[in-house]
Design an enzyme around this catalytic site. Structure first.
Site, PDB file in Angstrom:
ATOM      1  CE  LYS A 117      13.703  -6.669   0.980  1.00  0.00           C
ATOM      2  NZ  LYS A 117      14.952  -7.284   1.445  1.00  0.00           N
TER       3      LYS A 117
HETATM    4  O1  G3P Z   1      16.650 -10.134   1.898  1.00  0.00           O
HETATM    5  C1  G3P Z   1      15.697 -10.972   2.417  1.00  0.00           C
HETATM    6  C2  G3P Z   1      15.974 -12.450   2.379  1.00  0.00           C
HETATM    7  O2  G3P Z   1      16.744 -12.803   1.299  1.00  0.00           O
HETATM    8  C3  G3P Z   1      16.320 -13.069   3.676  1.00  0.00           C
HETATM    9  O3  G3P Z   1      16.892 -14.341   3.593  1.00  0.00           O
HETATM   10  O4  G3P Z   1      18.132 -16.238   4.565  1.00  0.00           O
HETATM   11  O5  G3P Z   1      17.225 -14.447   6.073  1.00  0.00           O
HETATM   12  O6  G3P Z   1      15.695 -16.064   4.958  1.00  0.00           O
HETATM   13  P1  G3P Z   1      16.993 -15.320   4.868  1.00  0.00           P
END
Ligand code: G3P
Length: 217
Positions: free
Chosen positions: A83
C-alpha cells in the site's frame, strides 16, 4: 464485489473469515498501531488466516524508501499487497513495483484524477476514502461513481476500485450497486450487514412453530 476486512485485529479476521465471505484484508499504519503488535508479525499471521490480497502500507515518503520497505514486506507472502500513498513518489514506486509483478494498493485517493494517475502507474487497486469525504460534507459515493466510469471508459486499465473508509452498511450497498470491485469493511459493519430484525423474528417464529408441532405429536 469482493469483500476485504479493514482491520489488523487477527481475532476479528478469524471470526469473519469463518463466515466464508472474506476475500482479503487491508491494514494501514493507524490500524497496526491500534493492534499494539509488531507490523511484520501481524501481516504474516493475517496471511495465514485469509488466502487473498493482504495490504501492508509503507511509511516512507520517497520512492526509494518505499521500495526498500516494500521488498521485505512482499517477501512475507505472495499475497502481500504493498500500500503506497497517492503522492508523486507513491506513483513512482507503484510503477516500479507493478513492473516487478508486486501487487499494489494506492491509498488516500480523494479525486478521480488521482485515480486516473494510479491506473496509469499500474496500480492493482486504488483506494478512494469515501467516509473522509462524507465527513467534510462532500459526496464520497460520487467519487466511486466517477472512478468506476473513468476506468470503464478505458478497458486497458486493470486497476480495481477498492472502496475504503467505509462508515456504514449503506456505503457497501451503494458501492456494490455502482459496480466497485472491492469494499474494505470494518468488522462492526459486517455485523450490521448480516443482521435484519425480520430474519430474527422469522427464525424465532419458525422455531416456536416447530417446537409446538413436536409437542402436539
Ligand atoms: O484502510 C483505510 C481506510 O479504510 C481508513 O478508514 O475510517 O480511518 O477513514 P477511516
Amino acid at each position: 464485489m469482493q469483500i476485504f476486512l479493514d482491520t489488523a485485529e487477527v481475532e476479528d479476521i478469524r471470526t469473519y473469515a469463518a463466515w466464508g465471505v472474506v476475500d482479503g484484508v487491508t491494514t494501514n499504519p493507524s490500524l497496526i498501531a491500534k493492534s499494539g503488535r509488531v507490523f511484520e508479525e501481524v501481516i504474516e499471521e493475517i496471511c495465514s488466516i485469509v488466502d487473498g490480497p493482504i495490504s501492508a502500507e509503507v511509511t516512507a515518503l520517497d520512492a526509494e524508501g518505499m521500495l526498500a520497505q516494500a521488498e521485505p514486506l512482499a517477501a512475507i507472502h505472495p499475497n502481500v499487497t504493498i500500500k503506497v500513498p497517492l503522492i508523486p513518489e507513491g506513483l513512482k514506486a507503484t510503477k516500479v513495483l507493478s513492473g516487478r509483478g508486486i501487487k499494489t494498493n494506492v491509498t488516500l485517493c480523494f479525486s478521480a484524477n488521482q485515480a486516473l494517475l494510479a491506473a496509469k502507474a499500474g496500480a492493482t487497486y486504488v483506494s478512494p476514502f469515501i467516509g473522509r469525504l462524507d465527513d467534510r460534507g462532500e459526496l464520497g459515493m460520487q467519487l466511486i461513481e466517477d472512478i468506476v466510469q473513468t476506468y470503464r471508459n478505458y478497458p486497458e486499465f486493470s486497476t480495481q476500485v477498492l472502496v475504503a473508509s467505509v462508515r456504514n452498511a449503506d456505503h457497501v450497498r451503494q458501492a456494490a450497486l455502482l459496480g466497485a470491485d472491492v469494499s474494505t469493511i470494518p468488522p462492526k459493519i459486517m455485523d450490521k450487514m448480516v443482521k435484519h430484525d425480520l430474519t430474527d423474528k422469522g427464525l424465532a417464529a419458525f422455531l416456536k412453530d416447530w417446537e409446538s408441532a413436536k409437542t402436539a405429536s
